[in-house]
Scaffold this motif. Structure first.
Motif, PDB file in Angstrom:
ATOM      1  N   SER A 293      34.151 -16.101  42.774  1.00 60.39           N
ATOM      2  CA  SER A 293      35.263 -16.430  41.828  1.00 60.39           C
ATOM      3  C   SER A 293      35.883 -15.509  41.993  1.00 60.39           C
ATOM      4  O   SER A 293      37.560 -15.215  42.447  1.00 60.39           O
ATOM      5  CB  SER A 293      34.973 -16.947  40.572  1.00 60.39           C
ATOM      6  N   ASP A 294      35.472 -13.916  41.324  1.00 58.21           N
ATOM      7  CA  ASP A 294      35.992 -13.056  41.507  1.00 58.21           C
ATOM      8  C   ASP A 294      36.654 -12.100  42.062  1.00 58.21           C
ATOM      9  O   ASP A 294      38.073 -12.005  41.995  1.00 58.21           O
ATOM     10  CB  ASP A 294      35.397 -12.162  40.634  1.00 58.21           C
ATOM     11  N   LYS A 295      35.918 -12.082  43.536  1.00 63.13           N
ATOM     12  CA  LYS A 295      35.936 -11.111  44.378  1.00 63.13           C
ATOM     13  C   LYS A 295      37.207 -11.621  45.401  1.00 63.13           C
ATOM     14  O   LYS A 295      38.179 -11.304  46.051  1.00 63.13           O
ATOM     15  CB  LYS A 295      34.845 -11.248  45.277  1.00 63.13           C
ATOM     16  N   SER A 296      37.025 -12.905  45.691  1.00 63.09           N
ATOM     17  CA  SER A 296      37.731 -14.140  46.413  1.00 63.09           C
ATOM     18  C   SER A 296      39.701 -14.653  44.954  1.00 63.09           C
ATOM     19  O   SER A 296      40.135 -14.732  45.840  1.00 63.09           O
ATOM     20  CB  SER A 296      37.066 -15.093  46.503  1.00 63.09           C
ATOM     21  N   ASN A 297      39.468 -14.516  43.618  1.00 61.81           N
ATOM     22  CA  ASN A 297      40.806 -14.566  43.125  1.00 61.81           C
ATOM     23  C   ASN A 297      40.329 -15.639  42.975  1.00 61.81           C
ATOM     24  O   ASN A 297      41.683 -16.471  43.022  1.00 61.81           O
ATOM     25  CB  ASN A 297      41.679 -13.366  43.755  1.00 61.81           C
ATOM     26  N   LYS A 298      39.693 -16.798  43.082  1.00 64.36           N
ATOM     27  CA  LYS A 298      39.514 -17.791  42.689  1.00 64.36           C
ATOM     28  C   LYS A 298      40.532 -18.762  44.408  1.00 64.36           C
ATOM     29  O   LYS A 298      40.948 -19.483  43.945  1.00 64.36           O
ATOM     30  CB  LYS A 298      40.427 -18.220  41.553  1.00 64.36           C
ATOM     31  N   ALA A 299      40.000 -18.129  45.912  1.00 60.72           N
ATOM     32  CA  ALA A 299      40.824 -18.370  46.481  1.00 60.72           C
ATOM     33  C   ALA A 299      40.127 -20.106  46.994  1.00 60.72           C
ATOM     34  O   ALA A 299      40.939 -20.609  47.933  1.00 60.72           O
ATOM     35  CB  ALA A 299      40.264 -17.854  47.673  1.00 60.72           C
ATOM     36  N   PHE A 300      38.490 -21.011  46.050  1.00 62.93           N
ATOM     37  CA  PHE A 300      38.493 -21.914  47.051  1.00 62.93           C
ATOM     38  C   PHE A 300      38.040 -22.439  46.044  1.00 62.93           C
ATOM     39  O   PHE A 300      36.724 -21.322  45.193  1.00 62.93           O
ATOM     40  CB  PHE A 300      37.830 -21.851  47.692  1.00 62.93           C
ATOM     41  N   PRO A 301      37.747 -23.725  45.650  1.00 62.99           N
ATOM     42  CA  PRO A 301      36.848 -24.688  44.904  1.00 62.99           C
ATOM     43  C   PRO A 301      35.108 -24.079  45.054  1.00 62.99           C
ATOM     44  O   PRO A 301      34.755 -24.340  45.512  1.00 62.99           O
ATOM     45  CB  PRO A 301      36.962 -25.579  45.346  1.00 62.99           C
ATOM     46  N   ILE A 302      34.790 -23.920  43.934  1.00 63.13           N
ATOM     47  CA  ILE A 302      33.208 -23.918  43.631  1.00 63.13           C
ATOM     48  C   ILE A 302      32.383 -24.557  42.429  1.00 63.13           C
ATOM     49  O   ILE A 302      33.127 -24.905  41.039  1.00 63.13           O
ATOM     50  CB  ILE A 302      33.178 -22.697  43.038  1.00 63.13           C
ATOM     51  N   ILE A 303      31.724 -25.626  43.570  1.00 62.04           N
ATOM     52  CA  ILE A 303      30.471 -25.944  42.829  1.00 62.04           C
ATOM     53  C   ILE A 303      29.313 -25.793  41.969  1.00 62.04           C
ATOM     54  O   ILE A 303      28.720 -25.152  43.132  1.00 62.04           O
ATOM     55  CB  ILE A 303      30.354 -27.505  43.405  1.00 62.04           C
ATOM     56  N   GLY A 304      29.570 -25.518  40.658  1.00 61.70           N
ATOM     57  CA  GLY A 304      28.335 -24.479  40.273  1.00 61.70           C
ATOM     58  C   GLY A 304      27.185 -25.542  40.420  1.00 61.70           C
ATOM     59  O   GLY A 304      26.728 -26.724  38.715  1.00 61.70           O
TER      60      GLY A 304
END
Length: 344
Positions: free
Chosen positions: A287-298
């Motif tokens: 999330s941080d490294k991509s600058n929230k570029a895509f959705p993530i399911i945790g």
């Protein structure tokens, strides 16, 4: 009631046998008039503030059931009454297969974890489709797809495409499972060049349908930062719809279980509380490294509302439970959703 009464009984039996017994119990109970309504009343929260819109889909709440629980799509209608916002079926392979030899599912009670080496045991894509034709439309359904164990490396992509094309009319989103540690030739499935080839092929198939479906990649929790950077680049380059972080781990560091017990169990993927921090770390890095570029399911080690909020605060848009569902029971879904509302 679950933790004090039912869980001690369930945990006194073989994990795989009790899994099938529980399925039968839920299926039977839900056929009794009024029981479905009782489950809904006990566990479901209906609130517009819980809705999430991701990759063109509306989730009624952000708490889902991870793949591996309802492999053959036989219980998703009944499980919807426990308050889930979405359920992921599978992993589904083109042909039915028995998976690895038993015994292959083990509880680590002191660690609140599970080790499994199931090996994609499932009845195959056609059997899953027959079950999905019974979909009552209660929630979003994801399709987690993989390859058959006996498939040769040159035919891996063919297996994924067969599942993708067959399931396309029946699921709302797809997950390419390339990170399970319990299938053969794992090295090829984690190779960046091959993943580009696989994703491209599946996306090409997707474009042949009038209504295209979101495609996500499920990754391992054991990836280092360099590998996670590759995943970020891969998602950006291929325009993949999102990532599920994470699958089970092969790491045994810091477990309370004795070395003797772990040696007795043998190889397999570790899930539950022991991988909570590892999974959250992966989510935060992506999330941080991509600058929230895509959705993530945790997913990984969510056994409480606080665990779920930790994943969300790290960057997850949705969360999934599996081992936590087994250890904590269905009330966990409601507790998470209540905590999310309280945090708004």
């Amino acid at each position: 009631m679950y933790k004090t009464l039912l869980r001690p009984i369930f945990f006194s039996f073989d994990p795989e046998k009790i899994h099938h017994f529980t399925f039968s119990l839920i299926k039977f109970s839900s056929k009794i008039p009024g029981v479905s309504s009782i489950f809904k009343g006990l566990y479901t929260i209906e609130d517009k503030r819980l809705e999430r819109n991701l990759f063109g889909l509306k989730f009624k709440n952000p708490v889902g059931l991870a793949a591996g629980f309802d492999k053959n799509a036989v219980l998703y209608n009944e499980l919807a009454d426990f308050g889930f916002g979405f359920i992921e079926i599978g992993t589904v392979t083109p042909k039915g297969q028995t998976g690895n030899p038993k015994k292959r599912l083990f509880r680590l009670k002191d660690d609140q974890g599970i080790i499994n080496r199931m090996g994609f045991n499932n009845e195959g894509v056609e059997a899953a489709i027959e079950q999905l034709k019974k979909n009552e439309g209660k929630l979003i359904i994801g399709g987690n797809i993989g390859k058959n164990t006996a498939t040769k490396p040159e035919d891996y992509t063919k297996d994924y495409l067969e599942c993708f094309n067959a399931l396309h009319p029946y699921v709302d989103y797809f997950v390419l499972n390339v990170s399970c540690p319990n299938v053969g030739s794992h090295a090829k499935l984690s190779d960046k060049d091959y993943l580009e080839e696989l994703i491209g092929a599946v996306q090409g198939a997707n474009k042949t349908f009038k209504n295209q479906k979101p495609i996500l990649l499920k990754i391992a929790p054991d990836l280092n930062n360099g590998q996670l950077d590759e995943i970020i680049g891969l998602v950006n380059d291929t325009k993949l719809d999102g990532v599920i972080a994470s699958n089970t781990s092969i790491d045994r560091t810091g477990l309370k279980a004795s070395d003797e017990r772990l040696k007795e169990i043998g190889n397999g993927g570790l899930s539950g509380q022991p991988i909570k921090d590892k999974s959250t770390s992966v989510i935060k890095y992506l999330s941080d490294k991509s600058n929230k570029a895509f959705p993530i399911i945790g997913v990984g080690g969510i056994h409480s509302a606080e665990d779920a909020l930790e994943k969300i605060n790290a960057g997850a848009d949705l969360v999934q439970i599996y081992t936590g569902f087994i250890y904590e029971g269905p009330s966990l879904i409601k507790r998470i959703n209540k905590a999310i509302l309280k945090a708004i």
